[in-house]
Design a protein around this motif. Sequence first.
Motif, mmCIF file in Angstrom:
data_model
loop_
_atom_site.group_PDB
_atom_site.id
_atom_site.type_symbol
_atom_site.label_atom_id
_atom_site.label_comp_id
_atom_site.label_asym_id
_atom_site.label_seq_id
_atom_site.Cartn_x
_atom_site.Cartn_y
_atom_site.Cartn_z
ATOM 1 N N GLU A 88 -17.885 -6.295 8.102
ATOM 2 C CA GLU A 88 -17.038 -6.328 7.261
ATOM 3 C C GLU A 88 -15.793 -5.159 6.415
ATOM 4 O OE1 GLU A 88 -14.713 -9.439 7.924
ATOM 5 O OE2 GLU A 88 -16.844 -9.904 8.933
ATOM 6 N N HIS A 89 -16.452 -4.470 6.359
ATOM 7 C CA HIS A 89 -15.969 -3.308 5.001
ATOM 8 C C HIS A 89 -14.447 -2.627 6.016
ATOM 9 C CE1 HIS A 89 -16.838 -0.008 2.634
ATOM 10 N NE2 HIS A 89 -16.530 0.856 2.989
ATOM 11 N N SER A 90 -13.775 -2.377 4.591
ATOM 12 C CA SER A 90 -12.292 -1.407 5.663
ATOM 13 C C SER A 90 -12.200 -0.332 4.218
ATOM 14 C CB SER A 90 -11.419 -2.577 5.620
ATOM 15 O OG SER A 90 -11.354 -3.352 4.223
ATOM 16 N N THR A 91 -11.351 -0.107 4.671
ATOM 17 C CA THR A 91 -11.366 1.380 3.595
ATOM 18 C C THR A 91 -9.997 1.868 4.180
ATOM 19 O OG1 THR A 91 -12.029 3.285 4.739
ATOM 20 C CG2 THR A 91 -13.360 2.466 2.870
ATOM 21 N N TYR A 92 -8.792 1.904 3.247
ATOM 22 C CA TYR A 92 -7.284 2.315 3.503
ATOM 23 C C TYR A 92 -7.525 4.147 2.998
ATOM 24 C CZ TYR A 92 -2.621 2.594 2.657
ATOM 25 O OH TYR A 92 -1.034 2.721 3.144
ATOM 26 N N CYS A 93 -7.305 4.597 3.740
ATOM 27 C CA CYS A 93 -5.925 6.247 3.939
ATOM 28 C C CYS A 93 -4.644 6.005 3.725
ATOM 29 C CB CYS A 93 -6.829 7.177 4.981
ATOM 30 S SG CYS A 93 -5.960 8.674 4.596
ATOM 31 N N PRO A 94 -3.606 6.465 2.955
ATOM 32 C CA PRO A 94 -2.393 6.457 2.555
ATOM 33 C C PRO A 94 -1.701 7.487 3.628
ATOM 34 C CG PRO A 94 -3.706 7.634 0.896
ATOM 35 C CD PRO A 94 -4.543 6.737 1.711
ATOM 36 N N TYR A 95 -2.821 8.491 4.091
ATOM 37 C CA TYR A 95 -2.232 8.666 5.872
ATOM 38 C C TYR A 95 -2.212 8.452 6.543
ATOM 39 C CZ TYR A 95 -0.947 13.018 2.141
ATOM 40 O OH TYR A 95 -1.014 13.307 0.828
ATOM 41 N N LYS A 96 -3.142 7.639 7.255
ATOM 42 C CA LYS A 96 -3.910 7.051 8.016
ATOM 43 C C LYS A 96 -4.132 5.864 8.514
ATOM 44 C CE LYS A 96 -7.646 9.247 8.297
ATOM 45 N NZ LYS A 96 -7.694 10.127 6.979
ATOM 46 N N GLY A 97 -3.465 5.035 7.664
ATOM 47 C CA GLY A 97 -3.869 3.430 8.198
ATOM 48 C C GLY A 97 -5.290 2.966 7.216
ATOM 49 N N ASP A 98 -5.120 1.548 7.778
ATOM 50 C CA ASP A 98 -5.970 0.958 7.646
ATOM 51 C C ASP A 98 -7.211 1.290 8.633
ATOM 52 O OD1 ASP A 98 -5.786 -1.287 5.527
ATOM 53 O OD2 ASP A 98 -4.354 -1.758 6.744
ATOM 54 N N ASP A 134 1.951 6.029 12.649
ATOM 55 C CA ASP A 134 2.680 7.167 13.379
ATOM 56 C C ASP A 134 1.569 8.559 13.362
ATOM 57 O OD1 ASP A 134 3.871 4.936 14.211
ATOM 58 O OD2 ASP A 134 5.454 5.338 13.791
ATOM 59 N N ALA A 135 1.529 9.640 11.986
ATOM 60 C CA ALA A 135 1.840 10.652 12.434
ATOM 61 C C ALA A 135 0.174 11.006 13.361
ATOM 62 C CB ALA A 135 0.919 11.200 11.083
ATOM 63 N N VAL A 136 -0.922 10.317 12.959
ATOM 64 C CA VAL A 136 -2.003 10.266 13.478
ATOM 65 C C VAL A 136 -2.465 9.335 15.184
ATOM 66 C CG1 VAL A 136 -3.264 11.292 11.289
ATOM 67 C CG2 VAL A 136 -2.945 9.304 12.228
ATOM 68 N N VAL A 137 -1.332 9.191 15.134
ATOM 69 C CA VAL A 137 -1.531 7.442 16.848
ATOM 70 C C VAL A 137 -2.791 7.628 17.311
ATOM 71 C CG1 VAL A 137 0.479 8.525 17.764
ATOM 72 C CG2 VAL A 137 0.390 6.110 17.857
ATOM 73 N N ASP A 138 -2.719 9.485 18.188
ATOM 74 C CA ASP A 138 -3.174 9.769 19.231
ATOM 75 C C ASP A 138 -4.836 9.338 18.769
ATOM 76 O OD1 ASP A 138 -1.397 11.031 20.446
ATOM 77 O OD2 ASP A 138 -1.888 13.068 19.335
ATOM 78 N N LYS A 163 1.002 -1.413 -0.323
ATOM 79 C CA LYS A 163 0.225 0.037 0.550
ATOM 80 C C LYS A 163 0.875 1.012 0.160
ATOM 81 C CE LYS A 163 -3.572 -2.436 2.645
ATOM 82 N NZ LYS A 163 -4.356 -3.012 3.880
ATOM 83 N N THR A 164 0.875 2.081 -0.395
ATOM 84 C CA THR A 164 0.995 2.902 -0.993
ATOM 85 C C THR A 164 1.158 3.865 0.811
ATOM 86 O OG1 THR A 164 0.377 3.527 -3.638
ATOM 87 C CG2 THR A 164 1.397 5.302 -2.053
ATOM 88 N N ARG A 165 1.773 4.986 1.042
ATOM 89 C CA ARG A 165 1.718 5.313 2.552
ATOM 90 C C ARG A 165 2.392 7.034 2.738
ATOM 91 N NH1 ARG A 165 4.273 2.977 8.034
ATOM 92 N NH2 ARG A 165 3.365 4.858 9.936
ATOM 93 N N LYS A 166 2.044 8.037 3.265
ATOM 94 C CA LYS A 166 2.276 8.839 2.927
ATOM 95 C C LYS A 166 2.377 9.728 4.144
ATOM 96 C CE LYS A 166 -0.252 9.877 -2.130
ATOM 97 N NZ LYS A 166 -1.339 10.344 -2.251
ATOM 98 N N PHE A 167 2.833 11.049 4.192
ATOM 99 C CA PHE A 167 3.399 11.416 5.085
ATOM 100 C C PHE A 167 3.156 13.024 4.977
ATOM 101 C CE2 PHE A 167 6.295 8.724 5.182
ATOM 102 C CZ PHE A 167 6.371 7.674 5.903
ATOM 103 N N PRO A 168 1.564 13.494 6.362
ATOM 104 C CA PRO A 168 1.112 14.482 6.409
ATOM 105 C C PRO A 168 2.126 15.673 6.073
ATOM 106 C CG PRO A 168 0.680 13.124 8.253
ATOM 107 C CD PRO A 168 1.653 12.823 7.356
ATOM 108 N N GLY A 169 2.357 16.747 5.104
ATOM 109 C CA GLY A 169 3.593 17.957 5.413
ATOM 110 C C GLY A 169 2.330 19.101 5.165
ATOM 111 N N ALA A 170 3.352 20.114 4.227
ATOM 112 C CA ALA A 170 2.986 21.670 3.897
ATOM 113 C C ALA A 170 2.164 21.186 2.769
ATOM 114 C CB ALA A 170 4.080 21.920 3.094
ATOM 115 N N ASP A 171 1.394 20.508 1.656
ATOM 116 C CA ASP A 171 1.257 19.720 0.500
ATOM 117 C C ASP A 171 -0.311 18.923 1.342
ATOM 118 O OD1 ASP A 171 2.505 18.011 1.078
ATOM 119 O OD2 ASP A 171 1.961 16.596 -0.434
#
Length: 125
Positions: free
Chosen positions: A67-77, A102-106, A4-12
């Motif tokens: 059973e539904h699931s989605t994926y966010c490259p910034y937050k995970g499954d 990790d960026a949204v572990v809270d 899965k493509t993983r992205k990190f929060p940033g200025a964009d």
Amino acid sequence: MADKTRKFPGADHPITVAKNPDRVVVKLGDQVLADTRDALSLQESTYPAVQYIPRDDVDFTLLERTEHSTYCPYKGDASYYSVLPAGEAGVNAVWTYEQPYDAVVDIRDHVAFYADKVSIEIIAD
């Protein structure tokens, strides 16, 4: 299984998670689904802020895991729940990131509700 493509929060694509100082009450009609003073407000890019409610403050007797699931490259499954009293309208109306990046572990151990499926009231103290 493809990577899965993983992205990190940033200025964009900034993402911030902060404690909401107000009380948040989630209802379906007059029925309270969640009531908390410990919500986290997640602001992602230009999207409206989303209130993440601690699991301890949610009435899970009114929800059913799907059973539904989605994926966010910034937050995970994300995993989903349906709001039982809403019937068909409540299917997959609640989501949670059980192993968030990790960026949204809270937001681990929190759930969020679709605002078009339930009433989300933010009550200033």
